[in-house]
Enzyme design. Structure first.
Site, mmCIF file in Angstrom:
data_model
loop_
_atom_site.group_PDB
_atom_site.id
_atom_site.type_symbol
_atom_site.label_atom_id
_atom_site.label_comp_id
_atom_site.label_asym_id
_atom_site.label_seq_id
_atom_site.Cartn_x
_atom_site.Cartn_y
_atom_site.Cartn_z
ATOM 1 N N ASP A 6 47.650 -74.466 -52.590
ATOM 2 C CA ASP A 6 48.730 -73.761 -51.898
ATOM 3 C C ASP A 6 48.352 -72.279 -51.873
ATOM 4 O O ASP A 6 47.379 -71.866 -52.510
ATOM 5 C CB ASP A 6 50.057 -73.945 -52.659
ATOM 6 C CG ASP A 6 51.211 -73.166 -52.016
ATOM 7 O OD1 ASP A 6 51.322 -73.176 -50.777
ATOM 8 O OD2 ASP A 6 51.995 -72.525 -52.740
ATOM 9 N N SER A 7 49.143 -71.501 -51.162
ATOM 10 C CA SER A 7 48.888 -70.061 -51.130
ATOM 11 C C SER A 7 49.227 -69.411 -52.470
ATOM 12 O O SER A 7 48.844 -68.270 -52.703
ATOM 13 C CB SER A 7 49.743 -69.425 -50.039
ATOM 14 O OG SER A 7 51.104 -69.604 -50.346
ATOM 15 N N TYR A 38 50.749 -66.991 -46.857
ATOM 16 C CA TYR A 38 50.102 -67.517 -45.650
ATOM 17 C C TYR A 38 51.063 -67.477 -44.453
ATOM 18 O O TYR A 38 50.641 -67.444 -43.301
ATOM 19 C CB TYR A 38 49.700 -68.980 -45.862
ATOM 20 C CG TYR A 38 48.468 -69.217 -46.725
ATOM 21 C CD1 TYR A 38 47.814 -68.170 -47.375
ATOM 22 C CD2 TYR A 38 47.959 -70.506 -46.871
ATOM 23 C CE1 TYR A 38 46.698 -68.413 -48.157
ATOM 24 C CE2 TYR A 38 46.828 -70.753 -47.642
ATOM 25 C CZ TYR A 38 46.200 -69.713 -48.286
ATOM 26 O OH TYR A 38 45.098 -69.959 -49.054
ATOM 27 N N GLY A 39 52.346 -67.526 -44.762
ATOM 28 C CA GLY A 39 53.364 -67.778 -43.735
ATOM 29 C C GLY A 39 53.473 -66.733 -42.648
ATOM 30 O O GLY A 39 54.043 -66.989 -41.595
ATOM 31 N N CYS A 69 51.120 -77.128 -49.030
ATOM 32 C CA CYS A 69 51.591 -75.925 -48.343
ATOM 33 C C CYS A 69 51.941 -76.331 -46.914
ATOM 34 O O CYS A 69 51.091 -76.863 -46.190
ATOM 35 C CB CYS A 69 50.457 -74.904 -48.354
ATOM 36 S SG CYS A 69 50.764 -73.459 -47.346
ATOM 37 N N ASN A 70 53.191 -76.121 -46.542
ATOM 38 C CA ASN A 70 53.614 -76.497 -45.178
ATOM 39 C C ASN A 70 52.912 -75.663 -44.122
ATOM 40 O O ASN A 70 52.608 -76.147 -43.039
ATOM 41 C CB ASN A 70 55.122 -76.300 -45.024
ATOM 42 C CG ASN A 70 55.914 -77.383 -45.700
ATOM 43 O OD1 ASN A 70 56.377 -78.300 -45.063
ATOM 44 N ND2 ASN A 70 56.071 -77.289 -47.013
ATOM 45 N N THR A 71 52.674 -74.381 -44.454
ATOM 46 C CA THR A 71 52.052 -73.500 -43.474
ATOM 47 C C THR A 71 50.648 -74.008 -43.139
ATOM 48 O O THR A 71 50.290 -74.166 -41.966
ATOM 49 C CB THR A 71 51.989 -72.061 -44.031
ATOM 50 O OG1 THR A 71 53.299 -71.695 -44.445
ATOM 51 C CG2 THR A 71 51.493 -71.088 -42.993
ATOM 52 N N GLU A 148 58.108 -65.889 -55.586
ATOM 53 C CA GLU A 148 56.922 -65.372 -56.284
ATOM 54 C C GLU A 148 57.337 -64.306 -57.316
ATOM 55 O O GLU A 148 56.705 -64.142 -58.339
ATOM 56 C CB GLU A 148 55.915 -64.777 -55.286
ATOM 57 C CG GLU A 148 55.316 -65.803 -54.320
ATOM 58 C CD GLU A 148 54.087 -66.553 -54.876
ATOM 59 O OE1 GLU A 148 53.420 -66.043 -55.769
ATOM 60 O OE2 GLU A 148 53.834 -67.668 -54.377
ATOM 61 N N CYS A 180 58.883 -75.748 -46.919
ATOM 62 C CA CYS A 180 57.953 -74.835 -47.594
ATOM 63 C C CYS A 180 57.983 -75.236 -49.063
ATOM 64 O O CYS A 180 59.074 -75.451 -49.629
ATOM 65 C CB CYS A 180 58.426 -73.390 -47.432
ATOM 66 S SG CYS A 180 57.438 -72.215 -48.399
ATOM 67 N N THR A 181 56.807 -75.339 -49.661
ATOM 68 C CA THR A 181 56.764 -75.860 -51.036
ATOM 69 C C THR A 181 57.303 -74.862 -52.064
ATOM 70 O O THR A 181 57.485 -75.214 -53.222
ATOM 71 C CB THR A 181 55.329 -76.298 -51.404
ATOM 72 O OG1 THR A 181 54.427 -75.216 -51.121
ATOM 73 C CG2 THR A 181 54.921 -77.514 -50.620
ATOM 74 N N HIS A 182 57.560 -73.630 -51.641
ATOM 75 C CA HIS A 182 58.210 -72.684 -52.553
ATOM 76 C C HIS A 182 59.712 -72.980 -52.677
ATOM 77 O O HIS A 182 60.335 -72.619 -53.666
ATOM 78 C CB HIS A 182 58.071 -71.245 -52.032
ATOM 79 C CG HIS A 182 56.740 -70.619 -52.297
ATOM 80 N ND1 HIS A 182 55.575 -71.042 -51.702
ATOM 81 C CD2 HIS A 182 56.384 -69.578 -53.098
ATOM 82 C CE1 HIS A 182 54.567 -70.278 -52.111
ATOM 83 N NE2 HIS A 182 55.032 -69.389 -52.955
HETATM 84 N N1 DGL Z 1 54.224 -72.562 -49.916
HETATM 85 C C1 DGL Z 1 53.767 -72.382 -48.621
HETATM 86 C C2 DGL Z 1 54.367 -73.309 -47.603
HETATM 87 O O1 DGL Z 1 54.722 -74.405 -47.968
HETATM 88 C C3 DGL Z 1 53.452 -71.064 -48.038
HETATM 89 C C4 DGL Z 1 54.068 -69.846 -48.479
HETATM 90 C C5 DGL Z 1 53.355 -68.661 -47.922
HETATM 91 O O2 DGL Z 1 52.275 -68.383 -48.414
HETATM 92 O O3 DGL Z 1 53.863 -68.038 -46.986
HETATM 93 O O4 DGL Z 1 54.492 -72.977 -46.450
#
Ligand code: DGL
Length: 261
Positions: A6-7, A38-39, A69-71, A148, A180-182
């Site tokens: 993931d990011s 990453y988003g 990571c969804n992105t 974060e 988003c996994t966050h």
């Molecule tokens: N956790 C990530 C996702 O699922 C990306 C978060 C990011 O880096 O913007 O999209």
């Protein structure tokens, strides 16, 4: 080994679900903390990061890859499957399948990063499975930095969550995909603000279930995976905050190794 990336910290929610579904499987994690988020980046940049992260995990012995990571999942899947001849899992399809299966009214809300929402991948996949689905998406770019930073219970976070979810409440969604996994780390606040009647789909749980089913159906691949309960965690930048939030997610201390990609 199951390789997961993931990011940053968000993919640890996927690690947690995989460990719950597949206890004892060896895992290796890479959090790209030096290049997060990453988003807000372009698809081409995120694709390059995904390929580099995968090369790193393969060099460490991963036999299957999970883009936690969804992105990255929303933009890199095609290039990943074109390049690597191993099973690769993304987090979007499992969440889509689960929401179509469980959403009775098919009024589905998606929250994700700007890049994920802009890709339109959830709409495309949801409508591909059921053209009657009504899909409403909202980008929530402030959620990743809040997670974060470990701002999981602050009043400011509650306020921001309420603001982002408002348009979905107005649309009277009955299912909400955490795209988003966050975001599972904000699940309690999200549940409170969107209302108890809305079913929340957590892509980290959905993908772990999918991997478990896959390994049951493909024992020859399952055989290649070590099962000594080993876990290794790499990041591209070690920070105190990452260590702290990682402890919150996994409920234990983890040793973080820094690596340059
Ligand atoms: N956790 C990530 C996702 O699922 C990306 C978060 C990011 O880096 O913007 O999209």
């Amino acid at each position: 080994m199951i390789g997961i990336f993931d990011s940053g910290i968000g993919g640890l929610t996927v690690v947690k679900s995989i460990v719950e579904q597949l206890p004892g499987y060896d895992i290796i994690y890479f959090g790209d903390t030096a290049r997060t988020p990453y988003g807000n980046k372009s698809p081409e940049t995120v694709i390059n990061y995904a390929l580099e992260n995968t090369d790193f995990l393969l060099s460490k012995g991963a036999k299957i890859i999970v883009m936690a990571c969804n992105t990255a999942s929303s933009v890199a899947m095609e290039r990943m499957t074109g390049k690597y001849d191993i099973p690769i899992f993304e987090v979007i399809t499992p969440a889509v399948e689960l929401s179509i299966k469980t959403s009775d009214k098919l009024r589905i809300g998606i929250i994700g990063t700007r890049a994920t929402v802009k890709s339109g991948i959830y709409e495309k996949k949801l409508k591909g499975v059921n053209p009657g689905a009504r899909v409403y998406s909202v980008a929530c770019p402030l959620f990743v930095p809040l997670v974060e930073e470990g701002w999981l219970k602050k009043p400011e976070t509650r306020m921001i969550v309420k603001k982002y979810l408002h348009p979905l409440k107005v649309r009277q969604i009955n299912t909400l995909i955490l795209g988003c996994t966050h975001y599972p780390l904000l699940k309690n606040i999200i549940r409170h603000k969107i209302g108890k009647r809305v079913k929340i789909i957590d892509s980290s749980i959905a993908v772990a279930e999918k991997i478990k089913d896959f390994l049951t159906n493909y024992p020859e691949i399952d055989k290649k995976l070590g099962k000594n309960g080993k876990s290794e965690f790499f990041v591209s930048d070690v920070t105190e905050q990452f260590e702290k939030t990682a402890r919150t997610v996994l409920g234990k201390n983890i040793f973080l190794e820094q690596t340059r990609i």
